[in-house]
Design a protein around this motif. Structure first.
Motif, PDB file in Angstrom:
ATOM      1  N   ALA A  34       0.778  -1.023   0.227  1.00 23.87           N
ATOM      2  CA  ALA A  34       0.205   0.243  -0.108  1.00 23.87           C
ATOM      3  C   ALA A  34       0.789   1.467   0.016  1.00 23.87           C
ATOM      4  O   ALA A  34       0.546   2.324  -0.621  1.00 23.87           O
ATOM      5  N   TYR A 109      -4.562  -9.255   7.788  1.00 30.14           N
ATOM      6  CA  TYR A 109      -4.641  -9.235   6.400  1.00 30.14           C
ATOM      7  C   TYR A 109      -3.702 -10.053   5.683  1.00 30.14           C
ATOM      8  O   TYR A 109      -2.531  -9.909   6.071  1.00 30.14           O
ATOM      9  N   SER A 111      -3.021  -9.252   2.441  1.00 31.39           N
ATOM     10  CA  SER A 111      -2.327  -8.602   1.426  1.00 31.39           C
ATOM     11  C   SER A 111      -2.971  -7.092   1.404  1.00 31.39           C
ATOM     12  O   SER A 111      -4.024  -7.006   2.195  1.00 31.39           O
ATOM     13  N   SER A 112      -2.397  -6.029   0.826  1.00 31.71           N
ATOM     14  CA  SER A 112      -2.987  -4.862   1.118  1.00 31.71           C
ATOM     15  C   SER A 112      -4.272  -4.725   0.331  1.00 31.71           C
ATOM     16  O   SER A 112      -5.000  -3.763   0.732  1.00 31.71           O
ATOM     17  N   LEU A 113      -4.516  -5.384  -0.775  1.00 30.88           N
ATOM     18  CA  LEU A 113      -5.595  -5.462  -1.548  1.00 30.88           C
ATOM     19  C   LEU A 113      -6.925  -6.103  -0.687  1.00 30.88           C
ATOM     20  O   LEU A 113      -7.871  -5.522  -0.589  1.00 30.88           O
ATOM     21  N   GLN A 114      -6.461  -7.005   0.008  1.00 32.10           N
ATOM     22  CA  GLN A 114      -7.516  -7.459   0.975  1.00 32.10           C
ATOM     23  C   GLN A 114      -7.785  -6.579   1.946  1.00 32.10           C
ATOM     24  O   GLN A 114      -9.154  -6.199   2.358  1.00 32.10           O
ATOM     25  N   LEU A 116      -7.554  -3.473   1.877  1.00 28.74           N
ATOM     26  CA  LEU A 116      -8.375  -2.216   1.232  1.00 28.74           C
ATOM     27  C   LEU A 116      -9.915  -2.684   0.817  1.00 28.74           C
ATOM     28  O   LEU A 116     -10.887  -1.771   1.528  1.00 28.74           O
ATOM     29  N   GLY A 117     -10.065  -3.785   0.703  1.00 24.70           N
ATOM     30  CA  GLY A 117     -11.560  -4.482   0.288  1.00 24.70           C
ATOM     31  C   GLY A 117     -12.166  -4.481   1.732  1.00 24.70           C
ATOM     32  O   GLY A 117     -13.566  -4.180   1.648  1.00 24.70           O
TER      33      GLY A 117
END
Length: 215
Positions: A34, A109, A111-114, A116-117
């Motif tokens: 991120a 988490y 990942s950063s994407l997880q 974020l979601g």
């Protein structure tokens, strides 16, 4: 972690504790995705807006208050960059805190994407921009001071474009030294707001930056 009051009460303990194992060492880089994704557009916006706005002011006539102009243009660049910086910072801080103190509010988490979601689904746009005011209270004066002082220091040592072209290597190292001095001064002034920003973004104890600073 020191600002979030977890993982040690000193910089030494905050760094050495994760170094005791490979898995713990990886925790030092929680949220790095991120940070990297957010840093690219953020800094591009800051410097682009700063130089463009300063150029427009100079083209309209020689500004009477050069230092004030540079402070203002730098602040304008930082305001524009908050649109990309704050969500990335929220994700990074949540991942860093969750790596040490997992809870329903801050699950671990992958990942950063997880992350974020998860924040977007559960807290919406408001969650992604948690700490916007505290971030602005820190970053706007920081960038204004850093770039304004840097440009002023260059003038004090007569590091003009012609001087840089005459001695490129000296100009590069001198620019780095002046940038370090400017950054150190800006950081010293704005650190209290940085602590407040981290507290607001990682806990629900405070209503905002001024509430955090007053407690």
């Amino acid at each position: 972690r020191m600002q979030a009051r977890i993982g040690g009460s000193s910089m030494r303990s905050a760094v050495t504790q994760p170094l005791r194992s490979l898995a713990a060492f990886r925790s030092l880089y929680h949220g790095v995705g991120a940070v990297l994704v957010g840093s690219i557009p953020t800094h591009a916006i800051v410097f682009s807006v700063f130089h463009y706005s300063r150029q427009r002011v100079e083209q309209s006539g020689s500004p009477q208050h050069v230092l004030l102009t540079e402070f203002s243009c730098a602040a304008l660049g930082e305001i524009a960059s908050l649109s990309t910086y704050v969500p990335a910072e929220v994700v990074a801080k949540r991942m860093q805190v969750a790596a040490v103190t997992s809870s329903d509010a801050h699950p671990r988490y992958t990942s950063s994407l997880q992350a974020l979601g998860f924040i977007a689904r559960n807290e919406g746009l408001r969650g992604l921009y948690t700490g916007l005011v505290s971030t602005a209270a820190r970053d706007i004066p920081f960038t204004a001071l850093q770039l304004g002082i840097f440009e002023q220091l260059k003038r004090l040592v007569a590091l003009t474009d012609s001087a840089r072209s005459a001695s490129n290597s000296g100009g590069m190292w001198l620019n780095g030294a002046l940038g370090g001095v400017a950054g150190a001064i800006a950081a010293a002034v704005t650190t209290p707001f940085d602590v407040a920003k981290t507290q607001v973004q990682t806990t629900s104890l405070y209503r905002g930056v001024w509430h955090c600073l007053s407690c």
